[in-house]
Design an enzyme around this catalytic site. Structure first.
Site, PDB file in Angstrom:
ATOM      1  NE  ARG A 125      43.377  24.205 -69.937  1.00 32.09           N
ATOM      2  CZ  ARG A 125      43.871  24.078 -71.187  1.00 32.09           C
ATOM      3  NH1 ARG A 125      45.323  24.137 -71.539  1.00 32.09           N
ATOM      4  NH2 ARG A 125      43.004  24.009 -72.029  1.00 32.09           N
ATOM      5  CE  LYS A 147      36.586  26.850 -48.556  1.00 33.02           C
ATOM      6  NZ  LYS A 147      35.431  26.771 -47.750  1.00 33.02           N
ATOM      7  CD  GLU A 189      35.615  34.955 -40.796  1.00 32.01           C
ATOM      8  OE1 GLU A 189      35.657  33.684 -40.446  1.00 32.01           O
ATOM      9  OE2 GLU A 189      35.075  35.053 -41.924  1.00 32.01           O
ATOM     10  CE  LYS A 238      41.598  29.288 -44.371  1.00 32.35           C
ATOM     11  NZ  LYS A 238      40.624  30.454 -45.159  1.00 32.35           N
ATOM     12  CD  GLU A 248      34.404  23.296 -47.210  1.00 26.88           C
ATOM     13  OE1 GLU A 248      35.166  24.333 -47.173  1.00 26.88           O
ATOM     14  OE2 GLU A 248      33.117  23.524 -47.035  1.00 26.88           O
ATOM     15  NE  ARG A 252      39.413  25.182 -46.859  1.00 24.83           N
ATOM     16  CZ  ARG A 252      40.225  25.837 -47.406  1.00 24.83           C
ATOM     17  NH1 ARG A 252      40.958  25.043 -48.124  1.00 24.83           N
ATOM     18  NH2 ARG A 252      40.287  26.997 -47.384  1.00 24.83           N
ATOM     19  CG  ASN A 256      32.450  26.988 -44.407  1.00 26.52           C
ATOM     20  OD1 ASN A 256      33.147  27.830 -44.704  1.00 26.52           O
ATOM     21  ND2 ASN A 256      32.579  25.861 -45.275  1.00 26.52           N
ATOM     22  CG  HIS A 259      31.229  31.215 -42.620  1.00 26.36           C
ATOM     23  ND1 HIS A 259      31.785  31.415 -41.455  1.00 26.36           N
ATOM     24  CD2 HIS A 259      32.093  31.928 -43.395  1.00 26.36           C
ATOM     25  CE1 HIS A 259      32.853  31.976 -41.346  1.00 26.36           C
ATOM     26  NE2 HIS A 259      32.951  32.423 -42.698  1.00 26.36           N
ATOM     27  CG  HIS A 263      27.691  32.585 -46.617  1.00 27.08           C
ATOM     28  ND1 HIS A 263      28.264  31.609 -47.099  1.00 27.08           N
ATOM     29  CD2 HIS A 263      28.661  33.414 -46.499  1.00 27.08           C
ATOM     30  CE1 HIS A 263      29.715  31.662 -47.117  1.00 27.08           C
ATOM     31  NE2 HIS A 263      29.845  32.819 -46.864  1.00 27.08           N
ATOM     32  CG  HIS A 276      32.385  37.479 -44.552  1.00 26.09           C
ATOM     33  ND1 HIS A 276      31.373  36.789 -44.947  1.00 26.09           N
ATOM     34  CD2 HIS A 276      33.426  36.892 -44.201  1.00 26.09           C
ATOM     35  CE1 HIS A 276      31.833  35.546 -44.878  1.00 26.09           C
ATOM     36  NE2 HIS A 276      32.986  35.457 -44.314  1.00 26.09           N
TER      37      HIS A 276
HETATM   38  P1  NAD Z   1      37.465  44.206 -48.118  1.00 23.73           P
HETATM   39  O1  NAD Z   1      38.351  43.327 -48.787  1.00 23.73           O
HETATM   40  O2  NAD Z   1      36.032  44.529 -48.626  1.00 23.73           O
HETATM   41  O3  NAD Z   1      38.004  45.193 -47.200  1.00 23.73           O
HETATM   42  C1  NAD Z   1      37.234  45.944 -46.172  1.00 23.73           C
HETATM   43  C2  NAD Z   1      37.437  47.501 -46.379  1.00 23.73           C
HETATM   44  O4  NAD Z   1      38.922  47.644 -45.922  1.00 23.73           O
HETATM   45  C3  NAD Z   1      37.367  48.062 -47.923  1.00 23.73           C
HETATM   46  O5  NAD Z   1      36.942  48.982 -47.843  1.00 23.73           O
HETATM   47  C4  NAD Z   1      38.992  48.213 -48.233  1.00 23.73           C
HETATM   48  O6  NAD Z   1      39.241  49.228 -49.267  1.00 23.73           O
HETATM   49  C5  NAD Z   1      39.405  48.722 -46.932  1.00 23.73           C
HETATM   50  N1  NAD Z   1      41.123  48.258 -46.622  1.00 23.73           N
HETATM   51  C6  NAD Z   1      41.567  47.136 -47.080  1.00 23.73           C
HETATM   52  N2  NAD Z   1      42.979  47.225 -46.323  1.00 23.73           N
HETATM   53  C7  NAD Z   1      42.841  48.566 -45.573  1.00 23.73           C
HETATM   54  C8  NAD Z   1      43.886  48.987 -44.887  1.00 23.73           C
HETATM   55  N3  NAD Z   1      45.074  48.484 -44.569  1.00 23.73           N
HETATM   56  N4  NAD Z   1      43.536  50.281 -44.274  1.00 23.73           N
HETATM   57  C9  NAD Z   1      42.416  51.035 -44.471  1.00 23.73           C
HETATM   58  N5  NAD Z   1      41.428  50.238 -45.304  1.00 23.73           N
HETATM   59  C10 NAD Z   1      41.885  49.089 -45.636  1.00 23.73           C
HETATM   60  O7  NAD Z   1      36.724  43.079 -47.262  1.00 23.73           O
HETATM   61  P2  NAD Z   1      37.610  41.964 -45.998  1.00 23.73           P
HETATM   62  O8  NAD Z   1      36.804  41.859 -44.886  1.00 23.73           O
HETATM   63  O9  NAD Z   1      39.010  41.928 -46.015  1.00 23.73           O
HETATM   64  O10 NAD Z   1      37.286  40.523 -46.818  1.00 23.73           O
HETATM   65  C11 NAD Z   1      35.809  40.029 -47.061  1.00 23.73           C
HETATM   66  C12 NAD Z   1      35.705  39.240 -48.252  1.00 23.73           C
HETATM   67  O11 NAD Z   1      36.468  38.026 -47.990  1.00 23.73           O
HETATM   68  C13 NAD Z   1      34.443  38.613 -48.538  1.00 23.73           C
HETATM   69  O12 NAD Z   1      34.407  38.682 -49.861  1.00 23.73           O
HETATM   70  C14 NAD Z   1      34.326  37.396 -47.785  1.00 23.73           C
HETATM   71  O13 NAD Z   1      33.529  36.299 -48.506  1.00 23.73           O
HETATM   72  C15 NAD Z   1      35.799  36.743 -48.281  1.00 23.73           C
HETATM   73  N6  NAD Z   1      36.420  36.003 -47.432  1.00 23.73           N
HETATM   74  C16 NAD Z   1      37.077  34.886 -48.177  1.00 23.73           C
HETATM   75  C17 NAD Z   1      37.472  33.572 -47.216  1.00 23.73           C
HETATM   76  C18 NAD Z   1      38.195  32.692 -47.968  1.00 23.73           C
HETATM   77  O14 NAD Z   1      38.721  31.759 -47.479  1.00 23.73           O
HETATM   78  N7  NAD Z   1      38.840  33.095 -49.333  1.00 23.73           N
HETATM   79  C19 NAD Z   1      37.315  33.778 -46.021  1.00 23.73           C
HETATM   80  C20 NAD Z   1      36.828  34.736 -45.289  1.00 23.73           C
HETATM   81  C21 NAD Z   1      36.229  35.692 -46.097  1.00 23.73           C
HETATM   82  N1  GLY Z   2      36.999  30.578 -44.788  1.00 18.83           N
HETATM   83  C1  GLY Z   2      36.557  28.914 -44.976  1.00 18.83           C
HETATM   84  C2  GLY Z   2      37.704  28.370 -45.580  1.00 18.83           C
HETATM   85  O1  GLY Z   2      38.631  28.596 -46.060  1.00 18.83           O
HETATM   86  O2  GLY Z   2      37.349  27.080 -45.749  1.00 18.83           O
END
Ligand code: NAD
Ligand code: GLY
Length: 372
Positions: A125, A147, A189, A238, A248, A252, A256, A259, A263, A276
């Protein structure tokens, strides 16, 4: 450079407050900062194969002998945000006998952060969670605000929670190894923040667009001062939004921006063709086209935005084999759908956006056609 600290404040539940520390050489000095923010003795570090190869040894070197550490290395990429890997993390946590006071650390990009955060939120939990984001996207967005999620065949991030970390450690030096494509994905972003700035910020500022417009070269050269300012300011915006609306209920949703279309593009291309951020860049443009068609914004503002997106080399096109009507249909699987109505965040003025639930289908379809 001196570390910068942004506090995320959740006024209704102050125990959830936490710092985001932005600096250089943080990875090799992380443990003392981690110890200040958790009482954990055991740490399950979740990373992916690229980050494991590049940074795990450096990161783990400074953990002291009393810390008991295990790691899980996931394949890199969006498909790792799966039920199977979620179960893998939970199985490992159980096998490792992680207790309530212990912690899961996400070392990597948004994929690793989202899935390990969801595991931390649900294991026993909820146990302590620490984000060590290594992509620009994760440093400006996904590691902040709580999130956490995994994907479902029916859509992205459909299974998740709001679960705040205890600490976010963003080491700018880690961006030096980031492939240019991933840097650009984070910049999409960052531009998003510029277009929502005034609505997001508690001080109602609207300077970020100009700052970005003046600093494109410095950004692409990874000028450490400029990049740290950008990360700090994005996190601050943020933080302002999350402190007003953690879960949200309203405001909040503006985070998006871009987005709704993003998406659906990701879904229609099986999460493989675009990152993304690339999908978000297209989605942002789509939101501006809708706003232009609805006369919510001036032609001047529209032109200025399109120039900035081009200046940052963030022009991507939807492939011709994806039909407009399929894109539109996919939008109904989004979490943001309410009473069967697709929700759009649209620009209404310079750096200002608003939430719309009732956009005519004809306007959406016409605007999408500009994105091919
Ligand atoms: P990712 O985590 O897939 O990383 C992108 C690539 O970069 C991967 O191949 C990874 O291995 C590589 N990498 C990471 N750090 C590195 C470094 N320092 N040097 C070299 N390579 C490196 O993608 P991302 O763009 O970081 O994240 C995308 C994800 O985030 C999506 O799933 C999206 O839905 C999510 N997201 C979540 C939120 C949230 O609020 N939780 C907000 C925006 C996006
Ligand atoms: N990336 C959208 C949020 O954190 O609300």
């Amino acid at each position: 450079m001196q570390n910068k600290i942004i506090e995320i404040k959740i006024p209704q539940e102050k125990s959830k407050n936490y710092p985001i520390i932005i600096g250089s050489n943080l990875l090799e000095n992380a443990f003392s900062l981690i110890k200040q923010n958790t009482k954990a003795k055991k740490f399950l570090i979740v990373t992916d194969e690229n980050v494991d190869r590049l940074y795990y040894d450096k990161f783990i070197k400074n953990f002291d002998n009393e810390a008991i550490v295990q790691k899980i290395v996931l394949p890199a990429g969006e498909s790792s945000k799966s039920f199977e890997n979620y179960k893998l993390i939970l199985d490992k946590a159980l096998e490792f006998k992680l207790e309530r006071k212990d912690a899961i650390i996400a070392l990597g990009g948004g994929v690793v952060g989202d899935i390990s955060g969801f595991a931390a939120a649900t294991y026993l939990r909820g146990i302590d969670f620490i984000q060590v984001p290594t992509t620009l996207l994760a440093q400006v967005d996904s590691s902040v605000g709580g999130k956490v999620a995994i994907n479902h065949f029916a859509g992205k991030n459909l299974i998740g929670a709001f679960y705040q970390p205890k600490l976010v450690l963003a080491d700018i030096n880690s961006l030096k190894t980031l492939p240019i494509r991933e840097l650009k994905t984070g910049l999409a972003e960052v531009l998003k923040y510029a277009f929502i700035e005034k609505t997001a910020s508690l001080t109602k500022t609207s300077d970020f667009m100009e700052f970005l417009s003046n600093n494109k070269k410095n950004v692409y050269d990874l000028d450490i001062e400029i990049i740290s300012q950008i990360i700090e300011y994005s996190c601050k915006l943020k933080a302002d939004v999350v402190s007003q609306d953690e879960k949200e209920q309203g405001l909040r949703a503006i985070l998006n921006f871009g987005h709704t279309i993003a998406h659906s593009i990701e879904k229609c291309t099986n999460y493989t063709l675009f990152t993304h951020g690339e999908a978000v860049a297209i989605g942002i443009k789509g939101a501006f086209y809708i706003a232009k068609e609805m006369k919510l914004i001036t032609g001047d503002y529209f032109d200025k935005v399109i120039i900035l997106i081009g200046q940052y080399d963030l022009n991507y096109n939807i492939p011709k084999n994806i039909e407009v009507k399929d894109l539109h249909q996919s939008m109904f699987a989004d979490k943001k759908v309410q009473s069967g109505k697709i929700r759009f965040i649209l620009p209404v003025n310079i750096a200002e956006v608003d939430i719309f639930n009732n956009i005519q289908e004809k306007i959406i379809l016409n605007s999408l056609k500009n994105l091919y």
